[in-house]
Every structure is written in C-alpha cells, then in structure tokens.
Design an enzyme around this catalytic site. Sequence first.
Site, PDB file in Angstrom:
ATOM      1  CB  CYS A  74      -0.893  -0.022   1.239  1.00  0.00           C
ATOM      2  SG  CYS A  74      -1.911   1.443   1.371  1.00  0.00           S
ATOM      3  CG  ASN A  76      -1.870   6.958  -0.733  1.00  0.00           C
ATOM      4  OD1 ASN A  76      -0.983   7.704  -1.129  1.00  0.00           O
ATOM      5  ND2 ASN A  76      -3.018   6.807  -1.380  1.00  0.00           N
ATOM      6  CD  GLU A 189      -7.231   1.120  -2.226  1.00  0.00           C
ATOM      7  OE1 GLU A 189      -6.877   0.257  -1.401  1.00  0.00           O
ATOM      8  OE2 GLU A 189      -7.084   2.342  -2.047  1.00  0.00           O
ATOM      9  CB  CYS A 199      -5.115   3.811  -4.868  1.00  0.00           C
ATOM     10  SG  CYS A 199      -4.254   2.237  -4.837  1.00  0.00           S
ATOM     11  N   GLY A 200      -2.026   4.939  -3.641  1.00  0.00           N
ATOM     12  CA  GLY A 200      -0.632   5.261  -3.973  1.00  0.00           C
ATOM     13  C   GLY A 200      -0.023   4.346  -5.015  1.00  0.00           C
TER      14      GLY A 200
HETATM   15  N1  LIG Z   1      -6.137  -2.559  -1.826  1.00  0.00           N
HETATM   16  C1  LIG Z   1      -4.844  -2.845  -2.371  1.00  0.00           C
HETATM   17  C2  LIG Z   1      -3.696  -2.501  -1.481  1.00  0.00           C
HETATM   18  C3  LIG Z   1      -3.749  -1.090  -0.964  1.00  0.00           C
HETATM   19  C4  LIG Z   1      -3.388  -0.036  -1.987  1.00  0.00           C
HETATM   20  C5  LIG Z   1      -3.250   1.309  -1.317  1.00  0.00           C
HETATM   21  N2  LIG Z   1      -4.419   1.993  -0.955  1.00  0.00           N
HETATM   22  C6  LIG Z   1      -2.195   2.193  -1.910  1.00  0.00           C
HETATM   23  O1  LIG Z   1      -2.152   3.381  -1.535  1.00  0.00           O
HETATM   24  O2  LIG Z   1      -1.356   1.717  -2.654  1.00  0.00           O
HETATM   25  C7  LIG Z   1      -4.716  -4.332  -2.722  1.00  0.00           C
HETATM   26  O3  LIG Z   1      -5.148  -5.190  -1.937  1.00  0.00           O
HETATM   27  O4  LIG Z   1      -4.146  -4.617  -3.768  1.00  0.00           O
END
Ligand SMILES: N[C@@H](CCC[C@H](N)C(=O)O)C(=O)O
Length: 260
Positions: A74, A76, A189, A199-200
């Site tokens: 993740c 962010n 997501e 989403c980062g």
């Molecule tokens: N939900 C994603 C992982 C989290 C991504 C996140 N919010 C970010 O900022 O990158 C997954 O399970 O792939």
Amino acid sequence: MKIKFYKYQGTGNDFVMIDNRQNIFPKNNTKLIEELCDRRFGIGADGLILLENDNSTDFKMVYYNSDGNESSMCGNGGRCLVAFAKKMNVINNETTFIATDGLHHATIFENGIVSLQMKDVDQVNIQSDYVFLNTGSPHHVTLVNDLEHFDVATNGAKIRYSDLYGKAGSNVNFVKQVYENHFAVRTYERGVEDETLSCGTGVTAVAIAMNAIGKTTANTIELDVQGGKLEVSFEKNNGIYSNVHLIGPATFVFEGEVDF
Ligand SMILES: N[C@@H](CCC[C@H](N)C(=O)O)C(=O)O
C-alpha cells in the site's frame, strides 16, 4: 484487552496504525481488523497497518485491507507508516524499511511531505483498451471520457471480478489526461471493494502506464485524486522503470484506545 491506535490519512486514503513492536496484536483475527476499519461500528479506515520490528531495517510494514485480510503493498499506507514511525521515535527523517514487496527507502521533508521509493517495474502489459502492471499491488489502468461522472464502484467491481484477474483480482484505475504530465485518477480498490479517495500504488501504476503508452514523455507526473494531489517520478532505461518515487502528504488525524 486495550490497544492504542493512531489514525492517519494520505490524500484521503485512511489507515488505523498500531505499534506492534511488542507483538501484542492478534494478527489472525480477520473479524477484529474488519470491525476496527468499519466506518459505522469501528474507527473507520481503508486499511490497518502494523509497525513491527525488523532485524535488518528500521521497521517492518504489515498491511491489511478493510476486509480484514493481509494484502500486498500500500503506497499511501507506506507513506503514512513512515510518518507514524517518526512520531513513535523509531526513525528521524530518512528511513529504510521492509514491506511485503521488499525494501523501501523514504524521506520526510520539512513540510511533512513523504517521498517513498516504490519497487522497480519491469513488466507493463499493454492491451488496446487497458494496461496492467504491478507496482507492489496489481493495477488495471484504463482511460475514460467522463471521469467526473464515471461510476467507479460498478465498473471497477466488474473488472476486478472479471475472468481477466481470476480469484486474486486487481485494483482498477480510471484515468483522464489533464495536461501532458498531469492526470486525474479514480481508483476501485480490491479488499475495500469500493472507490477510495486515493491509491498510492494506483497512481504509481497510472504514471508508468501513461508513459509506457506514449501519453506523456515526462518522468515527473502530477496526479489529481479524489482526496488531493500526488506526484510520481521515475527513471526509464530499456523499458525498466526504476528509482520510482511516490510523493505526497501523510497526516496524523487522531489517536485513541480500543477495548476488545
Ligand atoms: N487494496 C490494495 C492494497 C492497498 C493499496 C493502497 N491503498 C495504496 O495506496 O497503494 C490491494 O489489496 O491490492
């Protein structure tokens, strides 16, 4: 049992942070993590992150989506965890830590902006109507005409659960070009199973994908997300994207204690 928590957000992607250096947190309790992330019955967050000890780096990041399941990187959350590690006096303004996708270097600037180095990307799957790549988490990237009015939740779920990605699924990013080096992004997501405000790993995927398909020749890209602004920079050599940085705010919101 009482556990102290800290709430953080990075461009509206929000997280419950727990200092688990003493191994106090019941890591396999999926239901508890889901409840803590619940916006009505819990603290409310897109994910929960544990700060843990690591033998060879400053700390270890363990990330759970709001559905209670441990997941991949993740971006962010990584930036927010760096800010949290500083608040806990684990680091100062420079750090190297370990996450599920490997080592990450990060810097906290004087204005609180956190720059997080993301993994190198050497595979970009370019199709006629989408691009797929893994920036620590899997991302489907597609351009759309009317991003403002686009139904991200419905269309994102359709792609996330399609045969294309099988049981593991994918995060899904819908994109509009604003200027040559500037894009607007909305992300569905997986693990939250809805649109999040940012989403980062998603904007990192968008920046690389837009460069890979020739929408931009820039290697510093501005990204507007629903919860603010992020920047992604990278180097590109022989089709390999390295020195990838995700840059943006990481903000402490409040702290408290939960009893469970
Ligand atoms: N939900 C994603 C992982 C989290 C991504 C996140 N919010 C970010 O900022 O990158 C997954 O399970 O792939």
